[in-house]
Scaffold this active site. Structure first.
Site, mmCIF file in Angstrom:
data_model
loop_
_atom_site.group_PDB
_atom_site.id
_atom_site.type_symbol
_atom_site.label_atom_id
_atom_site.label_comp_id
_atom_site.label_asym_id
_atom_site.label_seq_id
_atom_site.Cartn_x
_atom_site.Cartn_y
_atom_site.Cartn_z
ATOM 1 N N GLY A 60 1.222 11.242 -9.107
ATOM 2 C CA GLY A 60 1.037 10.174 -10.090
ATOM 3 C C GLY A 60 1.813 8.925 -9.724
ATOM 4 C CB CYS A 94 6.282 11.911 -10.808
ATOM 5 S SG CYS A 94 4.806 12.185 -9.809
ATOM 6 N N GLY A 95 6.560 14.804 -11.128
ATOM 7 C CA GLY A 95 6.401 16.256 -11.045
ATOM 8 C C GLY A 95 5.744 16.681 -9.751
ATOM 9 C CB THR A 96 2.397 16.316 -8.460
ATOM 10 O OG1 THR A 96 2.070 15.011 -8.960
ATOM 11 C CG2 THR A 96 1.986 17.371 -9.476
ATOM 12 N N GLY A 97 4.647 14.180 -7.425
ATOM 13 C CA GLY A 97 4.742 13.071 -6.469
ATOM 14 C C GLY A 97 3.447 12.269 -6.429
ATOM 15 C CG ASP A 113 7.759 11.592 -14.096
ATOM 16 O OD1 ASP A 113 8.423 12.361 -13.345
ATOM 17 O OD2 ASP A 113 6.586 11.856 -14.436
ATOM 18 C CG HIS A 114 9.436 13.789 -17.795
ATOM 19 N ND1 HIS A 114 8.573 12.701 -17.809
ATOM 20 C CD2 HIS A 114 8.659 14.891 -18.001
ATOM 21 C CE1 HIS A 114 7.339 13.123 -18.034
ATOM 22 N NE2 HIS A 114 7.363 14.443 -18.139
ATOM 23 C CG HIS A 120 0.651 6.890 13.343
ATOM 24 N ND1 HIS A 120 -0.231 7.883 13.709
ATOM 25 C CD2 HIS A 120 1.503 6.737 14.396
ATOM 26 C CE1 HIS A 120 0.066 8.307 14.946
ATOM 27 N NE2 HIS A 120 1.123 7.636 15.371
ATOM 28 N NE ARG A 139 -3.206 4.767 18.495
ATOM 29 C CZ ARG A 139 -2.054 5.357 18.836
ATOM 30 N NH1 ARG A 139 -1.148 4.709 19.541
ATOM 31 N NH2 ARG A 139 -1.816 6.610 18.469
ATOM 32 C CG HIS A 140 -0.362 2.973 14.647
ATOM 33 N ND1 HIS A 140 -1.339 3.910 14.381
ATOM 34 C CD2 HIS A 140 0.340 3.449 15.707
ATOM 35 C CE1 HIS A 140 -1.229 4.907 15.230
ATOM 36 N NE2 HIS A 140 -0.220 4.655 16.050
#
Ligand code: RB5
Length: 148
Positions: free
Chosen positions: A71, A66-69, A9-10, A99, A133-134
């Protein structure tokens, strides 16, 4: 390595462009699903096509911004078959591949600088899933997804 899907996004646009320049430098192919400017847009609109390209096999992994990652990671994780990780540290970017077999890395343009973002992208793209195991844990995540 096959193609990488990009979406932003922006708030993540400029970081996407910096990562794109890096992918050009190291010769990694990508498909850019936007956005293409700093004009305000809604991150689910770019998460959807980028993640669908991963689920369909057209792209190998997604890099989302995005701004924070956060959203765009929430939106991405609503798409069946996507395991998206929002992170801003090297250890998480590496271990989410080892993992969690994460197939989307989400970065915050207002959180990490381009230098760190490129380190995170490189380790994410170059680290293999450990399996073992993962694998049964991933199967349980898929089962949760299938329960709706
Ligand atoms: C847009 O202003 C911002 O909310 C978005 O980029 C993101 O940070 C949301 O999680």
């Amino acid at each position: 390595m096959s193609k990488i899907a990009l979406g932003a996004d922006h708030g993540g646009y400029e970081l996407k462009e910096a990562v794109k320049a890096h992918l050009d430098e190291i010769g990694v192919a990508y498909q850019d699903f936007g956005c293409f400017s700093t004009e305000s847009v809604d991150y689910p609109d770019m998460a959807k096509p980028a993640c669908e390209a991963v689920v369909s096999g057209e792209c190998d992994k997604a890099l989302l911004f995005c701004g924070t990652g956060v959203g765009i990671s929430i939106a991405a994780n609503k798409i069946k078959g996507i395991r998206a990780c929002c992170c801003s540290d090297y250890f998480s970017a590496k271990y989410t591949r080892m993992h969690n077999d994460a197939n989307a890395l989400c970065l915050g343009g207002r959180v990490v600088g381009a230098g760190l973002a490129i380190e995170l992208v490189d380790v994410f793209l170059n680290t293999a899933f450990e399996g073992g195991r993962h694998a049964k844990r991933i199967a349980k995540i898929t089962a949760l997804e299938n329960e709706g």
